[in-house]
Design a protein around this motif. Structure first.
Motif, PDB file in Angstrom:
ATOM      1  N   ARG A   1      -7.724  -4.720  -3.034  1.00  0.00           N
ATOM      2  CA  ARG A   1      -6.849  -4.071  -4.018  1.00  0.00           C
ATOM      3  C   ARG A   1      -5.435  -3.875  -3.462  1.00  0.00           C
ATOM      4  O   ARG A   1      -4.444  -4.114  -4.154  1.00  0.00           O
ATOM      5  N   VAL A   2      -5.344  -3.447  -2.205  1.00  0.00           N
ATOM      6  CA  VAL A   2      -4.031  -3.241  -1.585  1.00  0.00           C
ATOM      7  C   VAL A   2      -3.299  -4.574  -1.461  1.00  0.00           C
ATOM      8  O   VAL A   2      -2.115  -4.674  -1.810  1.00  0.00           O
TER       9      VAL A   2
ATOM     10  N   THR B   1       1.739  -8.856  -5.501  1.00  0.00           N
ATOM     11  CA  THR B   1       2.460  -8.918  -6.771  1.00  0.00           C
ATOM     12  C   THR B   1       3.868  -8.331  -6.664  1.00  0.00           C
ATOM     13  O   THR B   1       4.656  -8.445  -7.595  1.00  0.00           O
ATOM     14  N   HIS B   2       4.171  -7.726  -5.507  1.00  0.00           N
ATOM     15  CA  HIS B   2       5.492  -7.135  -5.255  1.00  0.00           C
ATOM     16  C   HIS B   2       5.977  -7.532  -3.856  1.00  0.00           C
ATOM     17  O   HIS B   2       6.281  -6.669  -3.025  1.00  0.00           O
TER      18      HIS B   2
ATOM     19  N   GLU C   1       2.383   5.722  -2.907  1.00  0.00           N
ATOM     20  CA  GLU C   1       2.654   4.778  -4.002  1.00  0.00           C
ATOM     21  C   GLU C   1       1.579   3.694  -4.056  1.00  0.00           C
ATOM     22  O   GLU C   1       1.106   3.332  -5.138  1.00  0.00           O
ATOM     23  N   ILE C   2       1.189   3.202  -2.897  1.00  0.00           N
ATOM     24  CA  ILE C   2       0.135   2.181  -2.841  1.00  0.00           C
ATOM     25  C   ILE C   2      -1.194   2.784  -3.302  1.00  0.00           C
ATOM     26  O   ILE C   2      -1.927   2.182  -4.093  1.00  0.00           O
ATOM     27  N   ARG C   3      -1.492   3.978  -2.841  1.00  0.00           N
ATOM     28  CA  ARG C   3      -2.726   4.664  -3.239  1.00  0.00           C
ATOM     29  C   ARG C   3      -2.780   4.842  -4.753  1.00  0.00           C
ATOM     30  O   ARG C   3      -3.779   4.533  -5.398  1.00  0.00           O
ATOM     31  N   ASP C   4      -1.700   5.316  -5.340  1.00  0.00           N
ATOM     32  CA  ASP C   4      -1.667   5.540  -6.786  1.00  0.00           C
ATOM     33  C   ASP C   4      -1.808   4.240  -7.573  1.00  0.00           C
ATOM     34  O   ASP C   4      -2.467   4.205  -8.612  1.00  0.00           O
ATOM     35  N   ALA C   5      -1.202   3.178  -7.081  1.00  0.00           N
ATOM     36  CA  ALA C   5      -1.244   1.894  -7.792  1.00  0.00           C
ATOM     37  C   ALA C   5      -2.582   1.181  -7.661  1.00  0.00           C
ATOM     38  O   ALA C   5      -2.924   0.357  -8.510  1.00  0.00           O
TER      39      ALA C   5
ATOM     40  N   ALA D   1       4.770  -3.061   3.523  1.00  0.00           N
ATOM     41  CA  ALA D   1       5.092  -4.244   2.734  1.00  0.00           C
ATOM     42  C   ALA D   1       4.112  -5.361   3.087  1.00  0.00           C
ATOM     43  O   ALA D   1       3.404  -5.292   4.097  1.00  0.00           O
ATOM     44  N   LEU D   2       4.097  -6.369   2.261  1.00  0.00           N
ATOM     45  CA  LEU D   2       3.259  -7.533   2.502  1.00  0.00           C
ATOM     46  C   LEU D   2       3.626  -8.148   3.854  1.00  0.00           C
ATOM     47  O   LEU D   2       4.791  -8.152   4.248  1.00  0.00           O
ATOM     48  N   GLY D   3       2.639  -8.669   4.559  1.00  0.00           N
ATOM     49  CA  GLY D   3       2.852  -9.253   5.879  1.00  0.00           C
ATOM     50  C   GLY D   3       3.544 -10.601   5.827  1.00  0.00           C
ATOM     51  O   GLY D   3       4.007 -11.055   4.777  1.00  0.00           O
ATOM     52  N   GLU D   4       3.609 -11.231   6.980  1.00  0.00           N
ATOM     53  CA  GLU D   4       4.252 -12.537   7.101  1.00  0.00           C
ATOM     54  C   GLU D   4       3.520 -13.581   6.264  1.00  0.00           C
ATOM     55  O   GLU D   4       2.290 -13.560   6.140  1.00  0.00           O
TER      56      GLU D   4
END
Length: 121
Positions: free
Chosen positions: A26-27, A33-34, A43-47, A76-79
């Protein structure tokens, strides 16, 4: 995660009970997507609806694998290469599950070799 109506109509009820999606899935789906943004844990937890007591552990484990980056209070998303390898592995697993069915852990354990048994032989 939504499914298409054909899957809904044709699948037995027990198949639709559990998506198999983990908190990490889910994370990763949310961050993927972002990709041009960074988010706080809350913010990640809520989304993602990951429980408050789990989000920190999930993010830390993903960071250990290079799948997310962390700076200050933001994640943020990794490499790209790490995330691409992860996505490839997920897709391969899903394809194998679709073709052969999901693994039954109890059945797998029946056939697993116990290190203690192997050491005594």
């Amino acid at each position: 995660m939504p499914i298409d109506i054909e899957t809904f109509e044709s699948s037995p009820e027990d198949r639709l009970q559990h998506s198999g999606e983990t908190n990490a899935d889910r994370v990763m789906r949310f961050l993927a997507t972002h990709p041009e943004q960074a988010f706080t844990q809350s913010e990640i937890r809520d989304a993602t609806d990951v429980k408050a007591g789990s989000i920190s552990v999930v993010l830390s484990r993903l960071e250990d694998r290079g799948l997310v980056r962390h700076k200050g209070n933001y994640w943020a998303l990794g490499e790209v290469d790490n995330v691409a390898a992860y996505a490839s592995m997920l897709e391969s697993t899903r394809a194998a599950n679709d073709r052969f069915g999901e693994e039954d852990m109890d059945e797998w354990l029946e056939h697993a070799v116990d290190d203690a048994d192997e050491a005594t032989e």
